[in-house]
Scaffold this motif. Structure first.
Motif, PDB file in Angstrom:
ATOM      1  N   UNK A   1       1.657  12.223  -1.824  1.00  0.00           N
ATOM      2  CA  UNK A   1       1.530  12.284  -0.364  1.00  0.00           C
ATOM      3  C   UNK A   1       1.099  10.946   0.218  1.00  0.00           C
ATOM      4  N   UNK A   2       1.715  10.587   1.339  1.00  0.00           N
ATOM      5  CA  UNK A   2       1.343   9.373   2.057  1.00  0.00           C
ATOM      6  C   UNK A   2       0.566   9.754   3.302  1.00  0.00           C
ATOM      7  N   UNK A   3      -0.465   9.014   3.591  1.00  0.00           N
ATOM      8  CA  UNK A   3      -1.254   9.252   4.792  1.00  0.00           C
ATOM      9  C   UNK A   3      -1.173   8.022   5.687  1.00  0.00           C
ATOM     10  N   UNK A   4      -1.804   8.113   6.819  1.00  0.00           N
ATOM     11  CA  UNK A   4      -1.778   7.007   7.783  1.00  0.00           C
ATOM     12  C   UNK A   4      -3.083   6.236   7.701  1.00  0.00           C
ATOM     13  N   UNK A   5      -2.983   4.920   7.584  1.00  0.00           N
ATOM     14  CA  UNK A   5      -4.167   4.076   7.577  1.00  0.00           C
ATOM     15  C   UNK A   5      -4.693   3.972   8.995  1.00  0.00           C
ATOM     16  N   UNK A   6      -5.934   4.363   9.203  1.00  0.00           N
ATOM     17  CA  UNK A   6      -6.529   4.323  10.534  1.00  0.00           C
ATOM     18  C   UNK A   6      -7.282   3.008  10.724  1.00  0.00           C
ATOM     19  N   UNK A   7      -7.704   2.802  11.965  1.00  0.00           N
ATOM     20  CA  UNK A   7      -8.521   1.622  12.242  1.00  0.00           C
ATOM     21  C   UNK A   7      -9.815   1.707  11.455  1.00  0.00           C
TER      22      UNK A   7
ATOM     23  N   UNK B   1       0.823  -1.201   0.000  1.00  0.00           N
ATOM     24  CA  UNK B   1       0.000   0.000   0.000  1.00  0.00           C
ATOM     25  C   UNK B   1       0.860   1.256   0.000  1.00  0.00           C
ATOM     26  N   UNK B   2       0.424   2.309  -0.697  1.00  0.00           N
ATOM     27  CA  UNK B   2       1.191   3.563  -0.676  1.00  0.00           C
ATOM     28  C   UNK B   2       1.086   4.296   0.648  1.00  0.00           C
ATOM     29  N   UNK B   3       0.130   3.931   1.480  1.00  0.00           N
ATOM     30  CA  UNK B   3      -0.071   4.618   2.752  1.00  0.00           C
ATOM     31  C   UNK B   3       0.507   3.815   3.909  1.00  0.00           C
ATOM     32  N   UNK B   4       0.825   4.508   4.975  1.00  0.00           N
ATOM     33  CA  UNK B   4       1.457   3.895   6.140  1.00  0.00           C
ATOM     34  C   UNK B   4       0.425   3.266   7.059  1.00  0.00           C
ATOM     35  N   UNK B   5       0.850   2.248   7.778  1.00  0.00           N
ATOM     36  CA  UNK B   5       0.000   1.643   8.800  1.00  0.00           C
ATOM     37  C   UNK B   5       0.744   1.686  10.121  1.00  0.00           C
TER      38      UNK B   5
ATOM     39  N   UNK C   1      11.816  -1.006  14.840  1.00  0.00           N
ATOM     40  CA  UNK C   1      12.744  -1.625  13.902  1.00  0.00           C
ATOM     41  C   UNK C   1      12.041  -2.184  12.678  1.00  0.00           C
ATOM     42  N   UNK C   2      10.757  -1.911  12.501  1.00  0.00           N
ATOM     43  CA  UNK C   2      10.015  -2.454  11.381  1.00  0.00           C
ATOM     44  C   UNK C   2      10.432  -1.784  10.087  1.00  0.00           C
ATOM     45  N   UNK C   3      10.709  -2.579   9.064  1.00  0.00           N
ATOM     46  CA  UNK C   3      11.058  -2.049   7.758  1.00  0.00           C
ATOM     47  C   UNK C   3       9.871  -1.292   7.174  1.00  0.00           C
ATOM     48  N   UNK C   4      10.164  -0.191   6.517  1.00  0.00           N
ATOM     49  CA  UNK C   4       9.150   0.548   5.772  1.00  0.00           C
ATOM     50  C   UNK C   4       7.988   0.983   6.646  1.00  0.00           C
ATOM     51  N   UNK C   5       8.199   1.148   7.938  1.00  0.00           N
ATOM     52  CA  UNK C   5       7.126   1.546   8.821  1.00  0.00           C
ATOM     53  C   UNK C   5       7.523   2.761   9.637  1.00  0.00           C
ATOM     54  N   UNK C   6       6.575   3.370  10.317  1.00  0.00           N
ATOM     55  CA  UNK C   6       6.869   4.536  11.137  1.00  0.00           C
ATOM     56  C   UNK C   6       7.823   4.179  12.275  1.00  0.00           C
ATOM     57  N   UNK C   7       8.683   5.126  12.667  1.00  0.00           N
ATOM     58  CA  UNK C   7       9.654   4.929  13.731  1.00  0.00           C
ATOM     59  C   UNK C   7       9.192   5.686  14.970  1.00  0.00           C
ATOM     60  N   UNK C   8       9.242   5.035  16.099  1.00  0.00           N
ATOM     61  CA  UNK C   8       8.813   5.657  17.349  1.00  0.00           C
ATOM     62  C   UNK C   8       9.728   6.807  17.743  1.00  0.00           C
ATOM     63  N   UNK C   9       9.130   7.850  18.290  1.00  0.00           N
ATOM     64  CA  UNK C   9       9.889   8.901  18.953  1.00  0.00           C
ATOM     65  C   UNK C   9      10.205   8.448  20.378  1.00  0.00           C
ATOM     66  N   UNK C  10      11.356   8.863  20.922  1.00  0.00           N
ATOM     67  CA  UNK C  10      11.652   8.536  22.323  1.00  0.00           C
ATOM     68  C   UNK C  10      10.693   9.221  23.290  1.00  0.00           C
TER      69      UNK C  10
END
Length: 348
Positions: A203-209, A48-52, A264-273
Motif C-alpha cells: 500500500x502507498x500512502x500520501x506524505x503529509x507536511x 520513496x514508496x509513498x506519494x507526495x 503532468x508530473x511523472x509518477x505523481x498524483x493527477x488532479x481531478x477537474x
C-alpha cells in the motif's frame, strides 16, 4: 510545442542556471533550495514508496526550513515559467531513475580546489536528499538500519551530526571525491529497493507536511562564506557565478499557477477537474483532489499561507472527495481548514 511535450524535456544547462539564479535571488525566500539541493530532494521523493502532493514538494523547495514562505514573482507568466522548470526537472529525475537508471547522475556543483583540481560540492545535494527522507522518516528508518552503507555519504554531508564527524575525521580530498562518486550508486540501490516494494503491491500512502528540518548555524544569502573566500555564501558554496539581483515583487506565489502543470508530473498524483478555489467569508482556499494511482481519490485543502489539510483516507470518487470538503467547510466553517499565518503576516 505542446505543453505536455515541453514538460517531458530535460532542462538545458542554461535553464538550470536560470532556475538556480531565481532560487537564490531576492525574489525567492531566504531559505529556498538551490538547484543542487532541489535535485537531491526530488531524488529522494522519486525513490520513496509513498506519494507526495505537488503542493507539498513545491512548498519545501520554496522554504527548506519551514515549508511556509513563498516566492514573489513579477507576474503570473514568470510564476508559470519557474514552476514549469521545476516540474520539468522533476519529470526528468523520475524518468531517468525509472527508464534509464544507468544514466542517472546527481546534480552537484563544482569549484576549484586548492591543488587546481575540481572539487565536487555535495553538501547541498545531500541536505536535499535527507530533507526528502525526513518528510517520511518512519518509512525510511528500517531501510537505513538495514543498509546503512547506502546512506553513509548522504548522512555525512547532509546532517549536522555528519558535518561534526567530517570535521573530526579530516578526510583527504581523494576520500571526499570517493564519497561524491558513491552517490549515484547509493541512489540506484535505494530506488530499486523501494520500487520492488511498490511492484509487490504494498500500500502507498500520501506524505503529509512534516516538521521542518532545521540546520544551524543559519547563514544568510548575503553573508560572507565561512570558507574564507570572501564571496557570498551561496555563490561560493554553490560554485555558481554571481547573477544580477532580481527586484522584490509584492505578488505572492499563487498555487493555481502550478495546478495544471502538476497534473503532468511523472509518477505523481493527477488532479481531478473538480479541484477548485473556494471562498467563504472573505477567505479563499484551494481544494486539491488527486488520483492516488490505485482507484481512489485523495483530498487536500491548501490555505493562502500554504498550510495543508490532508484527509487520511482515499475516497471512491473525486466527487465524493469534493463533497467531503464542501461539507466540512459548510458545517465547521472555513476556519477549520485554515492554519496559522506566518509570524510576519497580519491577517486582515
Amino acid at each position: 510545442m505542446k505543453q505536455d511535450a515541453l514538460l517531458a524535456l530535460p532542462l538545458t544547462d542554461a535553464e538550470i542556471e536560470q532556475l538556480d539564479d531565481f532560487l537564490i535571488s531576492d525574489s525567492a525566500p531566504e531559505e529556498a533550495m538551490d538547484v543542487s539541493m532541489m535535485d537531491g530532494f526530488m531524488t529522494a521523493l522519486a525513490s520513496s514508496p509513498n506519494l507526495v502532493m505537488p503542493t507539498t514538494m513545491l512548498r519545501w523547495i520554496w522554504d527548506a526550513e519551514q515549508g511556509v514562505d513563498q516566492p514573489a514573482f513579477a507576474n503570473a507568466e514568470d510564476a508559470e515559467h519557474v514552476v514549469g522548470l521545476i516540474i520539468r526537472h522533476w519529470n526528468d529525475v523520475n524518468a531517468t531513475l525509472r527508464e534509464t537508471p544507468c544514466a542517472y547522475e546527481p546534480l552537484v556543483l563544482e569549484r576549484d580546489g586548492d591543488d587546481g583540481q575540481m572539487l565536487s560540492i555535495i553538501d547541498e545535494w545531500c541536505v536535499g536528499y535527507y530533507k526528502g527522507i525526513t518528510l517520511d522518516q518512519a518509512t525510511w528508518s528500517p531501510l537505513m538500519a538495514q543498509h546503512p552503507e547506502w546512506f553513509t555519504a548522504i548522512l555525512l554531508y547532509g546532517t549536522e551530526a555528519g558535518w561534526d564527524e567530517l570535521k573530526r575525521r579530516k578526510d583527504s580530498l581523494d576520500q571526499h571525491q570517493a564519497f561524491a562518486a558513491s552517490l549515484a550508486g547509493s541512489v540506484l540501490h535505494i530506488h530499486h529497493f523501494w520500487m520492488q516494494q511498490v511492484e509487490r503491491g504494498e500500500a502507498r500512502t500520501v506524505i503529509k507536511q512534516h516538521e521542518p528540518l532545521r540546520r544551524t548555524p543559519k547563514i544568510g544569502r548575503n553573508n560572507l562564506c565561512p570558507c574564507g573566500s570572501g564571496k557570498k555564501y551561496k555563490r561560493c558554496h554553490g560554485a555558481v557565478e554571481a547573477a544580477s539581483d532580481s527586484p522584490q515583487s509584492g505578488e505572492r506565489f499563487d498555487w493555481s499557477h502550478a495546478e495544471h502543470l502538476s497534473s503532468d508530473m511523472e509518477e505523481g498524483p493527477v488532479h481531478s477537474p473538480l479541484s477548485q478555489r473556494l471562498a467563504r467569508d472573505g477567505t479563499a482556499v484551494e481544494i486539491e483532489i488527486y488520483d492516488d494511482g490505485e482507484g481512489g481519490w485523495l483530498l487536500e485543502v491548501v490555505d493562502e499561507f500554504g498550510n495543508s489539510t490532508v484527509w487520511d483516507d482515499a475516497f471512491p470518487t473525486d466527487s465524493a472527495a469534493l463533497a467531503e470538503a464542501l461539507n466540512t467547510i459548510d458545517s465547521e466553517g472555513i476556519a477549520s481548514v485554515i492554519g496559522a499565518a506566518p509570524a510576519n503576516v497580519i491577517r486582515h
